[in-house]
Design a protein around this motif. Structure first.
Motif, PDB file in Angstrom:
ATOM      1  N   PHE A  36     -11.970  -3.992 -12.998  1.00 64.33           N
ATOM      2  CA  PHE A  36     -11.653  -4.822 -11.818  1.00 64.33           C
ATOM      3  C   PHE A  36     -11.317  -6.251 -12.241  1.00 64.33           C
ATOM      4  O   PHE A  36     -10.284  -6.805 -11.887  1.00 64.33           O
ATOM      5  N   VAL A  96     -13.572  -9.606  -7.201  1.00 67.96           N
ATOM      6  CA  VAL A  96     -13.072  -8.350  -6.649  1.00 67.96           C
ATOM      7  C   VAL A  96     -14.188  -7.708  -5.811  1.00 67.96           C
ATOM      8  O   VAL A  96     -14.016  -7.440  -4.623  1.00 67.96           O
ATOM      9  N   ALA A  97     -15.351  -7.477  -6.396  1.00 65.48           N
ATOM     10  CA  ALA A  97     -16.446  -6.786  -5.708  1.00 65.48           C
ATOM     11  C   ALA A  97     -17.060  -7.661  -4.609  1.00 65.48           C
ATOM     12  O   ALA A  97     -17.406  -8.816  -4.843  1.00 65.48           O
ATOM     13  N   SER A  98     -17.211  -7.097  -3.432  1.00 59.87           N
ATOM     14  CA  SER A  98     -17.711  -7.864  -2.287  1.00 59.87           C
ATOM     15  C   SER A  98     -19.098  -8.453  -2.547  1.00 59.87           C
ATOM     16  O   SER A  98     -19.366  -9.602  -2.188  1.00 59.87           O
ATOM     17  N   SER A 133     -12.014  -8.713  -2.249  1.00 58.45           N
ATOM     18  CA  SER A 133     -13.260  -8.306  -1.580  1.00 58.45           C
ATOM     19  C   SER A 133     -12.978  -7.999  -0.116  1.00 58.45           C
ATOM     20  O   SER A 133     -12.531  -8.862   0.629  1.00 58.45           O
ATOM     21  N   THR A 134     -13.277  -6.786   0.297  1.00 59.74           N
ATOM     22  CA  THR A 134     -12.852  -6.330   1.624  1.00 59.74           C
ATOM     23  C   THR A 134     -13.974  -6.315   2.665  1.00 59.74           C
ATOM     24  O   THR A 134     -13.718  -6.045   3.840  1.00 59.74           O
ATOM     25  N   ASN A 135     -15.222  -6.572   2.255  1.00 64.83           N
ATOM     26  CA  ASN A 135     -16.302  -6.560   3.242  1.00 64.83           C
ATOM     27  C   ASN A 135     -16.179  -7.766   4.186  1.00 64.83           C
ATOM     28  O   ASN A 135     -16.037  -8.901   3.717  1.00 64.83           O
ATOM     29  N   TYR A 163     -17.289   2.867  -6.292  1.00 67.34           N
ATOM     30  CA  TYR A 163     -16.465   2.329  -7.363  1.00 67.34           C
ATOM     31  C   TYR A 163     -16.151   3.430  -8.379  1.00 67.34           C
ATOM     32  O   TYR A 163     -16.913   4.376  -8.550  1.00 67.34           O
ATOM     33  N   ASP A 214     -10.419   1.558  -1.871  1.00 74.44           N
ATOM     34  CA  ASP A 214      -9.807   0.827  -2.985  1.00 74.44           C
ATOM     35  C   ASP A 214     -10.673   0.780  -4.240  1.00 74.44           C
ATOM     36  O   ASP A 214     -10.157   0.630  -5.345  1.00 74.44           O
ATOM     37  N   GLY A 215     -12.000   0.945  -4.074  1.00 76.29           N
ATOM     38  CA  GLY A 215     -12.907   0.909  -5.215  1.00 76.29           C
ATOM     39  C   GLY A 215     -12.657   2.012  -6.235  1.00 76.29           C
ATOM     40  O   GLY A 215     -13.161   1.966  -7.353  1.00 76.29           O
ATOM     41  N   HIS A 272      -4.398  -1.288  -1.802  1.00 78.59           N
ATOM     42  CA  HIS A 272      -3.663  -2.422  -1.218  1.00 78.59           C
ATOM     43  C   HIS A 272      -2.163  -2.335  -1.405  1.00 78.59           C
ATOM     44  O   HIS A 272      -1.404  -2.925  -0.653  1.00 78.59           O
TER      45      HIS A 272
HETATM   46  N1  PHE Z   1     -12.614  -3.970  -2.035  1.00 75.12           N
HETATM   47  C1  PHE Z   1     -13.612  -3.801  -3.064  1.00 75.12           C
HETATM   48  C2  PHE Z   1     -14.847  -4.592  -2.669  1.00 75.12           C
HETATM   49  O1  PHE Z   1     -14.818  -5.317  -1.724  1.00 75.12           O
HETATM   50  C3  PHE Z   1     -13.128  -4.241  -4.408  1.00 75.12           C
HETATM   51  C4  PHE Z   1     -11.841  -3.661  -4.876  1.00 75.12           C
HETATM   52  C5  PHE Z   1     -10.618  -4.170  -4.471  1.00 75.12           C
HETATM   53  C6  PHE Z   1     -11.827  -2.601  -5.737  1.00 75.12           C
HETATM   54  C7  PHE Z   1      -9.416  -3.627  -4.892  1.00 75.12           C
HETATM   55  C8  PHE Z   1     -10.649  -2.062  -6.171  1.00 75.12           C
HETATM   56  C9  PHE Z   1      -9.431  -2.556  -5.729  1.00 75.12           C
HETATM   57  O2  PHE Z   1     -15.878  -4.538  -3.283  1.00 75.12           O
END
Ligand code: PHE
Length: 379
Positions: free
Chosen positions: A46, A106-108, A130-132, A231, A255-256, A278
């Protein structure tokens, strides 16, 4: 979090009392930008990817003359994929190095750890990936250039209904990850709303090596598919053990999953499974085509979503500094918040009132040991 924040304040005010340069940056020859990423450890791919994309953007921006007559100087720190490190690192980048903004993570869970520090110091933080939802809820200095999990969860619930024709699914969640818990929740809400049923809901802890107990329970519940919002490193083992147990139904996630490592470790056990992400390097837009070409030249590999998001995060920052005409925190914050119709590698997007990007998701399938683009889903 409190003692750390106090440290930021005291270090910053001490430096300003002493009139030391560098603290507020902008005053020096370069504009210092901090980056924290998981370059090593559990989720090393990541951070490596997001860093490579970010680095490439910074180099391009500097080759094109930099911003406000100065070059960007990227200060990158490795958080080793470990809890505790993001807070230390971002504190140091802000109070010791005097960065004007922070890019990452990257990781929330790791963005969530660092965000209160940037917020307290009034230094904008832009997360590439980070998508959270909680990440930007920390405060008005926190931004992201990716979509959020209520959208991603909805996309995958609809995919389960429409494409997989699944009526009954099991959900296997990483109880240690804010990302996984959030995505599981939003997925379940929409899947049930769509008329689906949850055959079983089970947890694991990220980094576990044995998933047989959960997978045996899932097999007994006879679902049509299993949603695994985890992940890549854990997902690869889950897929291998599912196959060993004769659980021959689709696995799907978010996405993980996206890492070459998933393919290398999971091999034929991940074949045919699906995930949302994404963007896809197969996208034929001029932006993506030139990004993929340049990235391949520089790094001798195909970029993944995190690389593309890292790249976009650096450009959003650079454009915002230009529009603000200054690197001063509050003005830069306003300029980032005003990002509209940004033409990124990951698509065209605007930041909404909650400082989240509104943009499409891509669904990929693992086919012949590769990620194959299936479809784009607009918000
Ligand atoms: N969206 C994941 C998160 O919030 C991280 C991630 C983004 C992993 C894009 C892979 C690709 O933890």
């Amino acid at each position: 979090m409190k003692p750390v924040n106090l440290l930021v304040f005291s270090a910053a005010s001490l430096l300003s009392v002493l009139g030391l340069p560098g603290c507020k940056s902008g005053g020096g020859d370069t504009i210092k930008v901090g980056e924290f990423a998981s370059l090593t450890g559990k989720e090393a791919t990541f951070g490596t990817s997001s860093h490579e994309g970010t680095q490439m953007a910074v180099e391009e921006i500097n080759e094109a003359g930099g911003v406000l007559g100065k070059k960007l100087e990227l200060l990158t720190e490795d958080d080793q994929s470990k809890a505790g490190e993001p807070a230390n690192i971002v504190n140091k980048l802000i109070s010791r190095d005097g960065v004007v903004a922070v890019l990452g993570e990257v990781a929330s869970s790791r963005s969530l750890e660092a965000a209160p520090i940037a917020q307290a110091a009034k230094i904008p933080l832009i997360s590439p990936a980070s998508t959270n939802p909680k990440v930007t809820e920390v405060g008005d200095y926190i931004f992201r250039v990716c979509f959020i999990d209520p959208f991603q969860g909805t996309v995958m619930a609809n995919f389960a209904n429409k494409t997989l024709k699944a009526k009954k699914v099991a959900v296997l969640t990483d109880a240690k990850s804010d990302y996984s818990k959030g995505l599981a929740k939003y997925f379940k809400e929409q899947f049930v709303k769509n008329g689906g049923t949850l055959a079983s809901e089970l947890d694991y802890n990220g980094g576990d090596k044995d998933f047989k107990a959960q997978l045996t329970t899932i097999k007994g519940a006879a679902p049509d598919a299993v949603f695994v919002p985890g992940y890549y490193n854990d997902v690869a083992l889950i897929a291998i053990q599912a196959k060993e147990l004769g659980l021959s139904i689709p696995l799907f996630g978010g996405d993980g999953w996206e890492s070459d490592n998933l393919l290398q470790v999971g091999k034929d056990a991940v074949e045919g499974h699906y995930f949302s992400t994404h963007c896809s390097p197969e996208d034929t837009s001029p932006k993506m085509t030139s990004f993929v070409g340049n990235y391949k030249k520089k790094y001798s590999k195909t970029p993944d979503a995190m690389a593309a998001l890292g790249y976009d995060s650096a450009y959003v920052l650079a454009e915002s500094i230009k529009r603000a005409g200054t690197t001063e925190g509050p003005k830069l914050r306003e300029a980032i918040a005003a990002t509209k119709d940004f033409d990124g590698v990951t698509g065209k997007f605007s930041l909404d009132a909650k400082r989240d990007a509104v943009k499409s998701a891509a669904i990929l399938q693992i086919k012949d040991g590769k990620f194959k683009f299936l479809e784009t889903i607009a918000p």
